[in-house]
Scaffold this active site. Structure first.
Site, PDB file in Angstrom:
ATOM      1  N   ASN A   1       0.813  -1.220   0.000  1.00  0.00           N
ATOM      2  CA  ASN A   1       0.000   0.000   0.000  1.00  0.00           C
ATOM      3  C   ASN A   1       0.848   1.273   0.000  1.00  0.00           C
ATOM      4  O   ASN A   1       0.338   2.350  -0.284  1.00  0.00           O
ATOM      5  CB  ASN A   1      -0.994  -0.012   1.171  1.00  0.00           C
ATOM      6  CG  ASN A   1      -2.080  -1.072   0.974  1.00  0.00           C
ATOM      7  OD1 ASN A   1      -2.330  -1.514  -0.145  1.00  0.00           O
ATOM      8  ND2 ASN A   1      -2.718  -1.486   2.054  1.00  0.00           N
TER       9      ASN A   1
ATOM     10  N   CYS B   1      -9.550  -4.642  -6.460  1.00  0.00           N
ATOM     11  CA  CYS B   1     -10.511  -5.475  -5.727  1.00  0.00           C
ATOM     12  C   CYS B   1     -11.903  -4.854  -5.768  1.00  0.00           C
ATOM     13  O   CYS B   1     -12.047  -3.646  -5.634  1.00  0.00           O
ATOM     14  CB  CYS B   1     -10.081  -5.608  -4.262  1.00  0.00           C
ATOM     15  SG  CYS B   1      -8.540  -6.482  -4.054  1.00  0.00           S
TER      16      CYS B   1
ATOM     17  N   ARG C   1     -17.119   2.315  -2.894  1.00  0.00           N
ATOM     18  CA  ARG C   1     -16.034   3.110  -2.332  1.00  0.00           C
ATOM     19  C   ARG C   1     -15.572   4.069  -3.411  1.00  0.00           C
ATOM     20  O   ARG C   1     -14.508   3.928  -3.976  1.00  0.00           O
ATOM     21  CB  ARG C   1     -14.893   2.214  -1.879  1.00  0.00           C
ATOM     22  CG  ARG C   1     -13.886   3.031  -1.105  1.00  0.00           C
ATOM     23  CD  ARG C   1     -12.831   2.189  -0.579  1.00  0.00           C
ATOM     24  NE  ARG C   1     -12.338   1.291  -1.600  1.00  0.00           N
ATOM     25  CZ  ARG C   1     -11.209   0.655  -1.498  1.00  0.00           C
ATOM     26  NH1 ARG C   1     -10.484   0.802  -0.427  1.00  0.00           N
ATOM     27  NH2 ARG C   1     -10.786  -0.150  -2.444  1.00  0.00           N
ATOM     28  N   PRO C   2     -16.426   5.041  -3.735  1.00  0.00           N
ATOM     29  CA  PRO C   2     -16.111   5.914  -4.857  1.00  0.00           C
ATOM     30  C   PRO C   2     -14.962   6.842  -4.513  1.00  0.00           C
ATOM     31  O   PRO C   2     -14.540   6.933  -3.360  1.00  0.00           O
ATOM     32  CB  PRO C   2     -17.408   6.695  -5.057  1.00  0.00           C
ATOM     33  CG  PRO C   2     -18.079   6.666  -3.731  1.00  0.00           C
ATOM     34  CD  PRO C   2     -17.666   5.409  -3.059  1.00  0.00           C
TER      35      PRO C   2
ATOM     36  N   GLN D   1     -14.034  11.750  -2.562  1.00  0.00           N
ATOM     37  CA  GLN D   1     -13.193  12.585  -1.680  1.00  0.00           C
ATOM     38  C   GLN D   1     -11.927  13.054  -2.405  1.00  0.00           C
ATOM     39  O   GLN D   1     -11.438  14.151  -2.173  1.00  0.00           O
ATOM     40  CB  GLN D   1     -12.814  11.825  -0.407  1.00  0.00           C
ATOM     41  CG  GLN D   1     -14.000  11.470   0.484  1.00  0.00           C
ATOM     42  CD  GLN D   1     -14.767  12.688   0.961  1.00  0.00           C
ATOM     43  OE1 GLN D   1     -14.211  13.601   1.553  1.00  0.00           O
ATOM     44  NE2 GLN D   1     -16.060  12.718   0.687  1.00  0.00           N
TER      45      GLN D   1
END
Length: 428
Positions: free
Chosen positions: A23, A116, A121-122, A125
């Site tokens: 990550n 994934c 989870r757009p 932001q």
């Protein structure tokens, strides 16, 4: 395409070395775009996400060389051109190219990312942040177009704590005019890692790792050397594998503070966990206690370890409840665990696990990266042979998983799938 096979029942013993953080890697590589000379990153994990990002860098005129450990990224001759949908679609974190290219070229065109599928989870932001810095953002034919005359610092309050948005806004803001303040910022270690690289390049960033990050824009950033942090999710996966097999494993190259939430839960279950400076010893036990787990943003229990941990809980005495407050749809592994005899049911955002049960080897399919890790752990615990397809998901985030687990006593290997098997999996 490959499949993975595991003969369960072996106790894992020995030392396993953790690779660099996935990550972090997927954000550090795009961050290098902002420099005017080569950037060297030590300890990158040898995973497919890194290779895909490297080839995307090359497509926009940069050079990327990677020997499996160290990468050199030369952004000098890069140009701002649209990034093709094909490769971008394979990689959720390709959205970091938006912030980096916007920061350097004041414009970017990036296909909507893949990776994934974890439910809603757009990237709203991220877009909110880019707009606050002065960019216009439009969605045209499945690609996001970003354009700005100039980027100016702004005060940005994130409505939800988002690692992706925090990093993406940092990337866009480091070369903007004036000061940017990100409030309700995410606090993950990977954010500190990206901020450290940017600071080494000459950026002025304060507060990374807290919920308020201040960035004073600079004119230019230069190349540097940077060593990536270890992967806390990979470390956690191997800690869970040790507990699941009643093993005795030293997890090497880990920052113990980064996995404190998992360490606490394992101890609560009765597992012995001893921490050193950059190593953790995990000693399993025959009898495990059931525990409840709720995923939270860092420093809470990571959503990325929820699925592997659910596999471990099938072995615990009693009923455990696992609630995922981050990604409600992250329970695709449950049906596969049930095929292996697990007693798990999903209710809303929670999985209810009743144990102990003896898992049985079966043919299962990994639907995403961490579901794949959960099935590997289930396979290590199970009686008989487990066959996992969808291995390409596992390759996105675990470097040399088969070799590392084999070295500490697991019976695990890969086989090429026949054309017939590939067809069956596609149609399943």
């Amino acid at each position: 395409m490959d499949k993975m096979k595991i003969i369960g029942g072996d106790r894992l013993r020995g030392t396993i070395k953790v690779s660099g953080a996935k990550n972090s890697a997927v954000a550090l590589i795009p961050a290098a775009i902002l420099a005017d000379s080569p950037v060297t990153i030590e300890g990158l994990p040898d995973i497919s996400d890194v290779h895909i990002l490297g080839s995307l860098i090359e497509e926009i005129g940069g050079s990327f060389s990677f020997d499996g450990k160290e990468a050199v990224i030369d952004p000098t001759n890069m140009v701002s051109m649209p990034l093709p949908n094909g490769k971008v679609k394979k990689l959720r974190a390709s959205y970091y190219l938006m912030g980096a290219m916007l920061g350097r070229f004041k414009r970017a065109v990036v296909g909507l990312p893949g990776g994934c599928h974890l439910g809603p989870r757009p990237i709203d932001q991220h877009i909110k942040g880019f707009e606050a810095l002065g960019a216009t953002v439009t969605n045209e034919q499945g690609a996001i177009y970003l354009r700005a005359e100039e980027l100016r610092g702004a005060r940005i309050f994130l409505d939800v704590v988002s690692v992706g948005a925090t990093i993406n806004i940092m990337l866009a803001a480091v070369r903007a005019k004036g000061r940017t303040i990100i409030e309700n910022a995410a606090k993950e270690p990977e954010i500190i890692d990206v901020a450290t690289l940017l600071s080494n390049m000459g950026a002025k960033i304060k507060g990374a790792g807290t919920d308020v990050i201040r960035i004073d824009g600079v004119e230019k950033l230069s190349g540097c050397r940077h060593a990536i942090i270890p992967d806390r999710i990979e470390a956690g996966t191997y800690m869970i594998a040790a507990a699941a097999t009643n093993g005795e494993v030293v997890v090497d190259n880990v920052i113990p503070q980064h996995v404190e939430s998992l360490t606490a839960k394992l101890r609560e279950m009765g597992v012995r966990v001893e921490t050193g400076e950059d190593q953790i010893l995990v000693c399993g036990t025959d009898v495990l206690k059931a525990v409840d787990v709720k995923t939270l943003v860092y420093p809470g229990f990571p959503t990325d370890l929820q699925q592997p941990f659910t596999a471990l809980l099938t072995k615990a005495n009693g009923t455990s409840v696992v609630t995922d407050t981050i990604y409600s749809a992250r329970f695709k592994h449950v049906d596969e665990l049930r095929r292996m005899n697990a007693n798990v049911k999903v209710e809303g955002r929670s999985a209810i696990v009743t144990g102990p049960v003896k898992l049985q080897g079966a043919k299962v399919k990994a639907s995403d990266l961490r579901a794949g890790a959960a099935l590997v752990i289930a396979g290590l615990m199970a009686e008989g042979v487990t066959e996992i397809t969808g291995v390409e998901h596992i390759d996105r985030g675990y470097s040399n998983l088969v070799e590392k687990l084999s070295d500490i006593g697991a019976t695990i290997w890969r086989e090429k799938m026949t054309d017939e098997e590939i067809e069956q999996v596609k149609n399943a």
